[in-house]
Write an enzyme that holds these catalytic residues in place. Structure first.
Site, mmCIF file in Angstrom:
data_model
loop_
_atom_site.group_PDB
_atom_site.id
_atom_site.type_symbol
_atom_site.label_atom_id
_atom_site.label_comp_id
_atom_site.label_asym_id
_atom_site.label_seq_id
_atom_site.Cartn_x
_atom_site.Cartn_y
_atom_site.Cartn_z
ATOM 1 C CB SER A 1 -0.762 -0.076 1.356
ATOM 2 O OG SER A 1 -1.497 1.246 1.620
ATOM 3 C CE1 TYR B 1 -4.525 -1.932 5.046
ATOM 4 C CE2 TYR B 1 -3.069 0.040 4.733
ATOM 5 C CZ TYR B 1 -4.068 -1.157 4.273
ATOM 6 O OH TYR B 1 -4.274 -1.137 2.843
HETATM 7 P P1 NAD Z 1 -11.346 -6.041 -0.093
HETATM 8 O O1 NAD Z 1 -12.070 -6.090 1.481
HETATM 9 O O2 NAD Z 1 -12.488 -5.842 -1.033
HETATM 10 O O3 NAD Z 1 -10.639 -7.592 -0.020
HETATM 11 C C1 NAD Z 1 -10.190 -8.132 0.916
HETATM 12 C C2 NAD Z 1 -9.946 -9.696 0.544
HETATM 13 O O4 NAD Z 1 -9.199 -10.441 1.663
HETATM 14 C C3 NAD Z 1 -11.321 -10.415 0.455
HETATM 15 O O5 NAD Z 1 -11.551 -11.382 -0.586
HETATM 16 C C4 NAD Z 1 -11.722 -10.902 1.614
HETATM 17 O O6 NAD Z 1 -12.270 -12.040 2.101
HETATM 18 C C5 NAD Z 1 -10.323 -11.220 2.006
HETATM 19 N N1 NAD Z 1 -9.864 -11.605 3.607
HETATM 20 C C6 NAD Z 1 -10.040 -11.016 4.541
HETATM 21 N N2 NAD Z 1 -9.652 -11.555 5.811
HETATM 22 C C7 NAD Z 1 -9.156 -12.820 5.135
HETATM 23 C C8 NAD Z 1 -8.739 -13.949 5.988
HETATM 24 N N3 NAD Z 1 -8.481 -14.050 7.260
HETATM 25 N N4 NAD Z 1 -8.406 -15.172 5.482
HETATM 26 C C9 NAD Z 1 -8.478 -15.082 3.738
HETATM 27 N N5 NAD Z 1 -9.115 -14.027 3.091
HETATM 28 C C10 NAD Z 1 -9.260 -12.829 3.942
HETATM 29 O O7 NAD Z 1 -10.163 -5.306 0.235
HETATM 30 P P2 NAD Z 1 -9.341 -4.536 -0.902
HETATM 31 O O8 NAD Z 1 -9.452 -3.178 -1.101
HETATM 32 O O9 NAD Z 1 -9.553 -5.229 -2.389
HETATM 33 O O10 NAD Z 1 -7.852 -5.025 -0.390
HETATM 34 C C11 NAD Z 1 -7.043 -5.851 -0.972
HETATM 35 C C12 NAD Z 1 -5.411 -5.709 -0.505
HETATM 36 O O11 NAD Z 1 -5.251 -4.346 -1.209
HETATM 37 C C13 NAD Z 1 -5.364 -5.547 0.724
HETATM 38 O O12 NAD Z 1 -4.008 -6.148 1.189
HETATM 39 C C14 NAD Z 1 -5.422 -3.974 1.139
HETATM 40 O O13 NAD Z 1 -4.647 -3.671 2.269
HETATM 41 C C15 NAD Z 1 -4.571 -3.663 -0.269
HETATM 42 N N6 NAD Z 1 -4.810 -2.274 -0.656
HETATM 43 C C16 NAD Z 1 -6.186 -1.595 -0.655
HETATM 44 C C17 NAD Z 1 -6.218 -0.197 -1.144
HETATM 45 C C18 NAD Z 1 -7.558 0.486 -1.368
HETATM 46 O O14 NAD Z 1 -7.614 1.514 -1.297
HETATM 47 N N7 NAD Z 1 -8.671 -0.387 -1.446
HETATM 48 C C19 NAD Z 1 -5.088 0.385 -1.138
HETATM 49 C C20 NAD Z 1 -3.634 -0.095 -0.946
HETATM 50 C C21 NAD Z 1 -3.673 -1.289 -0.566
#
Ligand code: NAD
Length: 260
Positions: free
Chosen positions: A142, A155
């Site tokens: 991130s 985080y």
């Molecule tokens: P999201 O909530 O849409 O997806 C998260 C996924 O992780 C889901 O499929 C969920 O079921 C799974 N998950 C959660 N806990 C779990 C567990 N204990 N075991 C297995 N699976 C689990 O979130 P997103 O925004 O798509 O995030 C995906 C990644 O991207 C994350 O690592 C997040 O930190 C990173 N990220 C997101 C953003 C953003 O702005 N959305 C920015 C930077 C980084």
């Protein structure tokens, strides 16, 4: 480009992980899907990948807080596909509170899912990648892997840790055809961010639209969300032969967030 290869994408039932899975499937890659959702949603995702792109999929319900389930996910992958070419560590959660109010269990869960899970997946994936003398490990970190924000102690700590883990894994495998990199996205409109917008709107008694504008304007100079599918394309590039010498580094895709 990835025909006949196998990718594990953790947390691929939603958001960025699902977009990465879609792009890799379009490139012909068989998929190990993972994450939490109801059975119907998971079945629909699997059918759609199989029908649209002709790839095989396998769903692992491994909970990323449980090392034994992670080990089983890798073993099941090899039983099912006999090969493991791409590992995308994407599963992640968020919780926002000042340090002195941060619940211990939220700290443990965030460090577990956003950092330790990647240690465990990598540890169990590497022997097979070494056997194949080829592999791509991509950690979805991130902008918070590079800079901090208030309220996000766990985080930010986890994502900084993930950027560090990336470098060690890259160094240990630098002479093999195995690369390890992290991707550092800015804001992407997924359920993880929608929840933060909802909380901000409620806390400041403002509309969802205003909370969305404020969230973006505070950090992201482009003033627009990063597209999840563009992160998928970046993953695909890191899987290409052209990316063999890119290892141990991060790629930002953040609309200018960390240029400030
Ligand atoms: P999201 O909530 O849409 O997806 C998260 C996924 O992780 C889901 O499929 C969920 O079921 C799974 N998950 C959660 N806990 C779990 C567990 N204990 N075991 C297995 N699976 C689990 O979130 P997103 O925004 O798509 O995030 C995906 C990644 O991207 C994350 O690592 C997040 O930190 C990173 N990220 C997101 C953003 C953003 O702005 N959305 C920015 C930077 C980084």
């Amino acid at each position: 480009m990835l025909k006949g290869k196998t990718a594990i994408i953790t947390g691929s039932t939603s958001g960025i992980g699902l977009a990465i899975a879609t792009v890799l499937a379009e490139a012909g890659c068989n998929l190990v899907l993972n994450g939490f959702s109801d059975q119907n949603t998971i079945k629909n995702i699997q059918e759609s990948m199989q029908n649209k792109f002709g790839v095989n999929t396998f769903y692992s319900s491994a909970d990323m807080t449980k090392p034994s389930e992670i080990e089983l996910m890798i073993a099941d992958t090899l039983k099912h596909f006999n090969t493991l070419d791409v590992l995308v560590n994407n599963a992640g959660i968020q919780y926002v509170a000042p340090v002195e109010e941060f619940p211990d269990n939220k700290w443990d869960d965030i460090i577990g899912i956003n950092l330790s899970a990647s240690f465990h997946t990598i540890k169990h994936a590497l022997p097979q990648m070494k056997k194949q003398n080829a592999g791509r490990i991509i950690n979805i970190a991130s902008a918070h892997g590079l800079v901090a924000s208030t309220g996000k102690a766990a985080y930010v700590a986890a994502k900084h840790g993930l950027v560090g883990l990336t470098k060690v894994v890259a160094l240990e495998n630098a002479q093999l055809n195995i690369t390890c990199n992290s991707i550092c996205p800015g804001w992407v409109l997924t359920p993880l961010v929608e929840q933060q917008i909802k909380n901000n709107a409620a806390n400041h008694k403002i509309s969802i639209e205003e909370a969305t504008r404020t969230l973006i304007a505070e950090k992201q100079p482009s003033l627009r969300f990063v597209k999840d599918i563009d992160i998928g394309q970046l993953v695909l590039f890191l899987c290409s032969d052209a990316a063999l010498s890119i290892t141990g580094t991060h790629v930002s895709i953040d609309g200018g967030w960390t240029a400030q």
